[in-house]
Scaffold this motif. Structure first.
Motif, PDB file in Angstrom:
ATOM      1  N   GLY A   1      -7.809  16.704  -9.641  1.00 43.56           N
ATOM      2  CA  GLY A   1      -9.006  16.975  -9.123  1.00 43.56           C
ATOM      3  C   GLY A   1      -9.786  15.537  -8.880  1.00 43.56           C
ATOM      4  O   GLY A   1     -11.190  15.444  -8.729  1.00 43.56           O
ATOM      5  N   ALA A   2      -8.887  14.707  -8.359  1.00 40.49           N
ATOM      6  CA  ALA A   2      -9.437  13.316  -8.067  1.00 40.49           C
ATOM      7  C   ALA A   2     -10.584  13.505  -6.780  1.00 40.49           C
ATOM      8  O   ALA A   2     -10.082  14.043  -5.795  1.00 40.49           O
ATOM      9  N   GLU A   3     -11.408  12.787  -6.953  1.00 43.53           N
ATOM     10  CA  GLU A   3     -12.498  12.524  -5.530  1.00 43.53           C
ATOM     11  C   GLU A   3     -12.261  11.636  -4.652  1.00 43.53           C
ATOM     12  O   GLU A   3     -12.984  11.387  -3.714  1.00 43.53           O
ATOM     13  N   GLY A   4     -11.211  10.959  -5.068  1.00 36.07           N
ATOM     14  CA  GLY A   4     -10.723   9.694  -4.063  1.00 36.07           C
ATOM     15  C   GLY A   4      -9.501   9.200  -4.595  1.00 36.07           C
ATOM     16  O   GLY A   4      -9.136   9.471  -5.840  1.00 36.07           O
ATOM     17  N   ILE A   5      -9.014   8.069  -4.035  1.00 33.61           N
ATOM     18  CA  ILE A   5      -8.214   7.063  -4.371  1.00 33.61           C
ATOM     19  C   ILE A   5      -8.828   5.997  -4.524  1.00 33.61           C
ATOM     20  O   ILE A   5      -9.202   5.162  -3.689  1.00 33.61           O
ATOM     21  N   GLY A   6      -8.937   5.438  -5.988  1.00 36.50           N
ATOM     22  CA  GLY A   6      -9.717   4.043  -5.890  1.00 36.50           C
ATOM     23  C   GLY A   6      -8.744   2.918  -6.132  1.00 36.50           C
ATOM     24  O   GLY A   6      -9.430   1.850  -5.774  1.00 36.50           O
ATOM     25  N   LEU A   7      -7.540   3.220  -6.267  1.00 35.76           N
ATOM     26  CA  LEU A   7      -6.600   1.998  -6.310  1.00 35.76           C
ATOM     27  C   LEU A   7      -5.360   2.418  -5.860  1.00 35.76           C
ATOM     28  O   LEU A   7      -4.720   3.503  -6.309  1.00 35.76           O
ATOM     29  N   PHE A   8      -4.867   2.322  -4.502  1.00 35.85           N
ATOM     30  CA  PHE A   8      -3.585   2.553  -4.238  1.00 35.85           C
ATOM     31  C   PHE A   8      -2.706   1.001  -4.198  1.00 35.85           C
ATOM     32  O   PHE A   8      -2.875   0.203  -3.438  1.00 35.85           O
ATOM     33  N   ARG A   9      -1.604   1.078  -4.978  1.00 38.08           N
ATOM     34  CA  ARG A   9      -0.956  -0.139  -5.434  1.00 38.08           C
ATOM     35  C   ARG A   9       0.140  -0.446  -4.314  1.00 38.08           C
ATOM     36  O   ARG A   9       1.277  -0.077  -4.762  1.00 38.08           O
ATOM     37  N   THR A  10      -0.321  -1.012  -3.346  1.00 36.14           N
ATOM     38  CA  THR A  10       0.795  -1.070  -2.217  1.00 36.14           C
ATOM     39  C   THR A  10       2.130  -1.921  -2.489  1.00 36.14           C
ATOM     40  O   THR A  10       2.799  -1.768  -1.715  1.00 36.14           O
ATOM     41  N   GLU A  11       1.871  -2.703  -3.387  1.00 36.11           N
ATOM     42  CA  GLU A  11       3.080  -3.522  -3.841  1.00 36.11           C
ATOM     43  C   GLU A  11       4.148  -2.600  -4.274  1.00 36.11           C
ATOM     44  O   GLU A  11       5.442  -3.091  -4.179  1.00 36.11           O
ATOM     45  N   PHE A  12       4.328  -1.480  -4.615  1.00 35.40           N
ATOM     46  CA  PHE A  12       5.208  -0.441  -5.040  1.00 35.40           C
ATOM     47  C   PHE A  12       6.204  -0.235  -3.817  1.00 35.40           C
ATOM     48  O   PHE A  12       7.246   0.032  -3.882  1.00 35.40           O
ATOM     49  N   ILE A  13       5.432  -0.160  -2.663  1.00 33.11           N
ATOM     50  CA  ILE A  13       6.302  -0.087  -1.233  1.00 33.11           C
ATOM     51  C   ILE A  13       7.338  -1.162  -1.332  1.00 33.11           C
ATOM     52  O   ILE A  13       8.386  -0.995  -0.817  1.00 33.11           O
ATOM     53  N   TYR A  14       6.762  -2.281  -1.545  1.00 32.69           N
ATOM     54  CA  TYR A  14       7.682  -3.671  -1.353  1.00 32.69           C
ATOM     55  C   TYR A  14       8.820  -3.505  -2.475  1.00 32.69           C
ATOM     56  O   TYR A  14       9.852  -3.975  -2.198  1.00 32.69           O
ATOM     57  N   MET A  15       8.379  -3.199  -3.710  1.00 32.42           N
ATOM     58  CA  MET A  15       9.238  -3.228  -5.105  1.00 32.42           C
ATOM     59  C   MET A  15      10.386  -2.296  -4.783  1.00 32.42           C
ATOM     60  O   MET A  15      11.527  -2.195  -5.387  1.00 32.42           O
ATOM     61  N   ASP A  16      10.050  -1.190  -3.973  1.00 35.86           N
ATOM     62  CA  ASP A  16      10.938  -0.075  -3.581  1.00 35.86           C
ATOM     63  C   ASP A  16      11.976  -0.456  -2.470  1.00 35.86           C
ATOM     64  O   ASP A  16      12.522   0.518  -2.066  1.00 35.86           O
ATOM     65  N   SER A  17      11.844  -1.463  -1.812  1.00 32.21           N
ATOM     66  CA  SER A  17      12.525  -1.763  -0.846  1.00 32.21           C
ATOM     67  C   SER A  17      13.579  -2.990  -1.111  1.00 32.21           C
ATOM     68  O   SER A  17      13.319  -3.743  -1.847  1.00 32.21           O
ATOM     69  N   GLU A  18      14.749  -2.972  -0.257  1.00 34.27           N
ATOM     70  CA  GLU A  18      15.666  -3.706  -0.516  1.00 34.27           C
ATOM     71  C   GLU A  18      15.336  -5.197   0.595  1.00 34.27           C
ATOM     72  O   GLU A  18      15.908  -6.370   0.278  1.00 34.27           O
ATOM     73  N   SER A  19      14.355  -5.010   1.398  1.00 31.96           N
ATOM     74  CA  SER A  19      13.967  -6.035   2.317  1.00 31.96           C
ATOM     75  C   SER A  19      12.291  -5.696   2.386  1.00 31.96           C
ATOM     76  O   SER A  19      11.950  -4.839   2.267  1.00 31.96           O
ATOM     77  N   LEU A  20      11.715  -6.721   3.302  1.00 33.79           N
ATOM     78  CA  LEU A  20      10.185  -6.370   3.690  1.00 33.79           C
ATOM     79  C   LEU A  20       9.998  -5.208   4.223  1.00 33.79           C
ATOM     80  O   LEU A  20      10.713  -4.943   5.282  1.00 33.79           O
ATOM     81  N   PRO A  21       9.326  -4.207   3.733  1.00 33.11           N
ATOM     82  CA  PRO A  21       9.045  -3.000   4.534  1.00 33.11           C
ATOM     83  C   PRO A  21       8.580  -3.340   5.876  1.00 33.11           C
ATOM     84  O   PRO A  21       7.615  -3.936   5.973  1.00 33.11           O
ATOM     85  N   THR A  22       8.887  -2.351   6.726  1.00 35.30           N
ATOM     86  CA  THR A  22       8.366  -2.759   8.215  1.00 35.30           C
ATOM     87  C   THR A  22       6.925  -1.991   8.449  1.00 35.30           C
ATOM     88  O   THR A  22       6.429  -1.258   7.439  1.00 35.30           O
ATOM     89  N   GLU A  23       6.270  -2.509   9.284  1.00 31.70           N
ATOM     90  CA  GLU A  23       5.064  -1.840   9.744  1.00 31.70           C
ATOM     91  C   GLU A  23       4.829  -0.779   9.826  1.00 31.70           C
ATOM     92  O   GLU A  23       4.000   0.158   9.113  1.00 31.70           O
ATOM     93  N   GLU A  24       6.116   0.125  10.552  1.00 30.23           N
ATOM     94  CA  GLU A  24       6.141   1.444  10.704  1.00 30.23           C
ATOM     95  C   GLU A  24       6.315   2.319   9.355  1.00 30.23           C
ATOM     96  O   GLU A  24       5.804   3.476   9.281  1.00 30.23           O
TER      97      GLU A  24
END
Length: 573
Positions: A289-312
């Protein structure tokens, strides 16, 4: 009956027989060898087997618990693939003409000693645990000794261990492992985080001698209070069985709050949002029942990638999140990478004090190509939902203005190309004390402020929250912390700027009454804390909480006095 105390690390209560999880004998003798190549071959074979095991555990953890919890095993594999680590072991074998076991342990002990001397942050301390974990695994294959397999536990137990590695915890079967007691670790350790994800009651930092708990002893683990009771009396067991029923009933009752608005008893409506880092986390936020997302930690996208994640690739994730939130607000924090979240493909220099170093907005402004790629992805995703952006680790108004100029530049370029862009609000995380003190100046520049209490508290108190020797100074209820938080919230209110919070304190049941009294507009927390926080706020009269908040900042001089005022206010409300 004997009662011990520890740190409550994962909510819930369990009663089961003790299962002592002990390490096998991995002792060995130092040997002089004639054939160094043979020892290196043994080493590489043991490492290859260990890496394959870790990949298997990583995949199982990813499937059962999600990306965030599986990241630790990716780090373990990276350690065993680190050329520098391997080169040091090989050099020790060849230069000293010693066996692989001795060379491995000598090199790993050297790393651990260095990491343990750096008591300034959790990341370094966890690296020490990671090195020990992988070393134990490789040693077991060199010695031909089978490690204890927690996955083979086939009856209901409370696991008793000196220290639980992430590898151990990930293999627990929740149907059988009903509770955990460890005399190492804290609430922020990998194992504690995994325990909460698996909903296994846990007490860490056990203040006693684990040798007093024998295999088969009946044990009660109270993950709500940090109590551990060994060989309870029938009366004590009966009392805790009633507490378990109450806890289960309370948990069931909380489900009724899922679709309700968060409203205090006098009609105030703060927002309860979730902190997430992956699409898997998003589902839990929606279900709670979250009324929003107050923090999306975008660094996890980088940490889960073998190289810099692309814009797409980033755009697709951000777009999915805002679409699934169906118009509810989503705040994306730009990548808090560098320093304590080192990415191997960026080749950032090692720092002795990464929490105060080259990270977050400092790295983004220094490497604008990476920053611009992320901003473009966020700008494009904003056309699909209610999207805001906040910059982490802002210390000066100049930093924010620099980041905003880059944002506006990328926004204008997209508009000139005919790319749809939504109405994006820009804010900052207040976690650096300098920014907190100058909150009134920031409110003239930003659309919102979000207080990041995890870092703010340890920066204000000059105490690493993961260092047991100074952990007593990590005091979220300290009047100095509360005064600073109130100063920030008051500055926001004076300039009609929304005041949010996205640290652990936002979901703290003792802190929430104070924060309601201070007028915090949004509380962002782990998804599992939302329903109990909503239930608590519904019982609070914000006018009475204003009196409480004022007491805590004007009359209290210690955390204990603050908690006394909170308990009094809740008893009277």
């Amino acid at each position: 009956m004997t009662m011990f105390k520890g740190i409550a690390a994962s909510d819930g209560i369990a009663i089961a027989s003790a299962f002592r999880l002990t390490d096998p004998n991995l002792s060995f003798d130092k040997k002089t060898v004639d054939d160094s190549d043979h020892e290196m071959s043994r080493l590489h074979r043991a490492i290859d087997i260990s890496k394959q095991e870790l990949r298997t555990i990583q995949q199982r953890t990813l499937k059962d618990l999600g990306i965030h919890e599986s990241e630790v095993f990716k780090a373990h594999i990276a350690i065993l693939s680190d050329p520098e680590f391997l080169k040091r072991i090989e050099n020790t074998i060849s230069s000293q003409r010693v066996n692989a076991e001795y060379a491995l342990k000598t090199v790993s002990d050297g790393y651990v000693k260095i990491f343990n001397s750096m008591t300034d942050n959790d990341y370094i301390k966890q690296r020490s645990t990671d090195i020990n974990d992988v070393t134990k695994r490789v040693l077991s294959h060199l010695l031909g000794v089978k490690l204890t397999d927690p996955a083979l536990i086939d009856h209901q137990v409370v696991v008793i261990a000196h220290d639980l590695t992430p590898s151990d915890t990930a293999q627990f079967v929740p149907n059988y492992v009903k509770g955990i007691v460890s005399d190492m670790g804290g609430r922020t350790s990998h194992s504690a985080i995994m325990s909460r994800s698996m909903e296994i009651p846990a007490v860490v930092g056990f203040q006693g001698d684990l040798a007093d708990i024998h295999n088969g002893d009946e044990v009660i683990v109270d993950g709500l209070t940090g109590n551990v009771i060994v060989r309870p009396t029938p009366e004590e067991k009966h009392r805790y069985q009633a507490k378990i029923r109450d806890f289960q009933a309370r948990t069931s009752q909380l489900a009724a709050f899922k679709d309700e608005a968060t409203t205090s008893s006098d009609g105030k409506h703060p927002i309860l949002a979730a902190n997430i880092g992956t699409l898997d986390d998003l589902q839990a936020a929606i279900e709670n029942g979250a009324e929003g997302i107050g923090l999306f930690r975008t660094e996890f996208i980088y940490m889960d990638s073998e190289s810099l994640p692309t814009e797409e690739s980033q755009f697709n994730i951000y777009k999915t999140v805002v679409q699934k939130m169906a118009g509810k607000p989503v705040i994306f924090r730009t990548a808090d990478i560098g320093g304590d979240k080192d990415l191997p493909y960026l080749h950032t220099p090692h720092e002795a004090n990464p929490f105060l170093g080259y990270r977050a907005i400092r790295m983004s402004l220094d490497q604008p190509d990476i920053f611009r790629t992320q901003l473009r992805a966020l700008l494009r995703a904003s056309a699909y939902g209610n999207l805001s952006i906040m910059f982490p680790m802002i210390a000066t108004t100049i930093e924010f203005q620099h980041a905003k100029r880059i944002f506006e530049d990328e926004r204008q370029k997209l508009l000139e190309k005919g790319v749809a862009v939504g109405d994006i609000k820009l804010g900052i995380m207040v976690e650096v004390p300098a920014a907190a003190i100058l909150a009134d100046q920031f409110t003239n520049l930003v659309d919102f402020i979000s207080i990041g209490t995890n870092d703010l508290i340890q920066y204000v108190m000059a105490a690493d929250r993961g260092n047991r020797r100074v952990s007593y100074l990590y005091q979220p209820y300290n009047p100095a912390i509360l005064r600073l938080i109130k100063h920030v919230i008051d500055a926001c209110h004076e300039n009609q700027t929304p005041a949010y919070m996205c640290g652990e304190m936002a979901g703290d049941q003792k802190a929430i009454p104070i924060l309601v009294g201070m007028g915090l507009n949004e509380f962002s927390m782990s998804a599992t804390s939302i329903l109990k926080s909503r239930a608590l706020i519904k019982e609070l009269d914000s006018r009475e909480m204003v009196t409480l908040a004022n007491k805590t900042v004007s009359m209290a001089s210690t955390s204990q006095e603050v908690l006394k005022y909170v308990h009094q206010a809740l008893d009277e409300s």
